[in-house]
Design a protein around this motif. Sequence first.
Motif, mmCIF file in Angstrom:
data_model
loop_
_atom_site.group_PDB
_atom_site.id
_atom_site.type_symbol
_atom_site.label_atom_id
_atom_site.label_comp_id
_atom_site.label_asym_id
_atom_site.label_seq_id
_atom_site.Cartn_x
_atom_site.Cartn_y
_atom_site.Cartn_z
ATOM 1 N N ARG A 203 -36.432 7.449 57.734
ATOM 2 C CA ARG A 203 -36.873 8.652 57.024
ATOM 3 C C ARG A 203 -36.967 8.326 55.540
ATOM 4 O O ARG A 203 -36.743 7.189 55.130
ATOM 5 C CB ARG A 203 -35.865 9.792 57.241
ATOM 6 N N GLU A 241 -39.521 13.567 56.564
ATOM 7 C CA GLU A 241 -40.323 12.563 57.262
ATOM 8 C C GLU A 241 -41.113 11.697 56.294
ATOM 9 O O GLU A 241 -41.269 10.509 56.502
ATOM 10 C CB GLU A 241 -41.312 13.254 58.226
ATOM 11 N N THR A 242 -41.669 12.327 55.249
ATOM 12 C CA THR A 242 -42.439 11.532 54.288
ATOM 13 C C THR A 242 -41.809 11.660 52.905
ATOM 14 O O THR A 242 -41.119 12.630 52.597
ATOM 15 C CB THR A 242 -43.915 11.972 54.198
#
Lengths: 291, 181
Positions: A203, A241-242
């Motif tokens: 992550r 997540e990003t």
Amino acid sequence: MVCRKDFEAIGTHWCIDLPEALDAQRVECVLKKIHDRIEEFDRAYSRFRVDSIVTQMSQQSGRFAFPADSASMMTFYRRLYDLTDGAVTPLIGNVLSDSGYDAAYSLQQKSMMVPKAWDEVIRFHGESIETSEPVLFDFGAAGKGYIVDIISDLIEAEGINSYCVDAGGDMRYRSVVDEPLRVGLEHPIDTKQVIGVASIVNRSICGSAMNRRAWGDFHHVIDPRTLTSPKHVLAVWVVAETTMIADGLTTALMFATPHVLLQEFDFEYAIVHADLSLSVSSSFPAEFFVT
Amino acid sequence: MTNSVKRAAIVVAALLPILVLGWFVLKPEDSASSETVATTSPSGSTNTVPPAAPGAAGSGAQTSVTITPASSTTASVTTASVSTYNDGTYTANASYNTPGGPQDLGVSITLKSDVITEVTITEGAKDAVAQKFQDQFAAGYRVLVVGKNIDDVQLTKVSGSSLTPGGFNDALNAIKVQATV
């Protein structure tokens, strides 16, 4: 994973970890691509260099071609803008510059003006942006996270699936063997200390603290509506997540409640308030040192 | 699930009078019987929570609480220690009447092994006085962070304020020099 490469770019320290098994020539080839890509990003979005598109836009209105990758960043900024009642906006450039955080780092405050509303100034058409007047953009809220994602994608396109791309503490980490990365959460007052340790697997984590990039009454985040820097929060970390989402949400959390932002995005957060009290989401992957 | 929702409802309902009473201690104006109503979802069952503490100087507050689980994970029950309630985070949105008008309060409670590990205020009051009490309430349920020396903790990375660019530091130092001359 111990092939570590350090360098300075876009005003921060980068540290890229690649698998040890890669031969030196391959590493140099990948690094060259990384440097070129960062340079391309900087040439488009930096308000600190005279030859950038952003600097051109501060001098004249009109339609400007943006890189193909701009669409997802602009779309993300628009969502944050709506969720924070306009507090997170790329139109903050003039405010930051007039507060003293200008291209020459004068750190001298000039007269400041509340920026105009998004729809008054910006028309966004996928790969180009139309502005109704000269305006200085600043992509400091999510830009660094976004370039970390772009560089990570570049590394993955090379077939490398275990890596860490760390730009000044905002980082994306991937491990094919799910080995956790231990990330110290820097104390917002004493940078020789940490207040906890996050454990990241596949992550991104980004942090924003008000201690270092600070001058006069300001730090690097300014509320465009009040023209003041928020003082109620000392530090924010977001795991997502990003890296772009994690980075942008650290700023958004100064202006909107986690509750509001969680309706739109999946993320975990930790907030250290001005009195050193801690708010942390239930699944934030960290151990904290608390009283 | 129903148990933990009930429990969260009780916690919220028990805490709300603190806020409401705080309001009235400061601004005693009204006098009427109190009434508290709590509803839960998604189970649809309704819990009636006991009214606010009697004997308080005039509490005319009417409180309604709606609770919805924000996220939850199933508690592991493979060992001898069994949790009474499911681990998870529950949010409640409440409104209560005060002489300053109806006030909103959102509370998020995290339960882990039957222990409340976090209480967060998610929605603020409209009225400044009510906001003050809500802030005090929120502060009372938070823990304070303490630092450990970086050298004493095993770390791979550090994240915080990103290191400032050279130019920024140079400018800051120049100002410090000017200020001391």
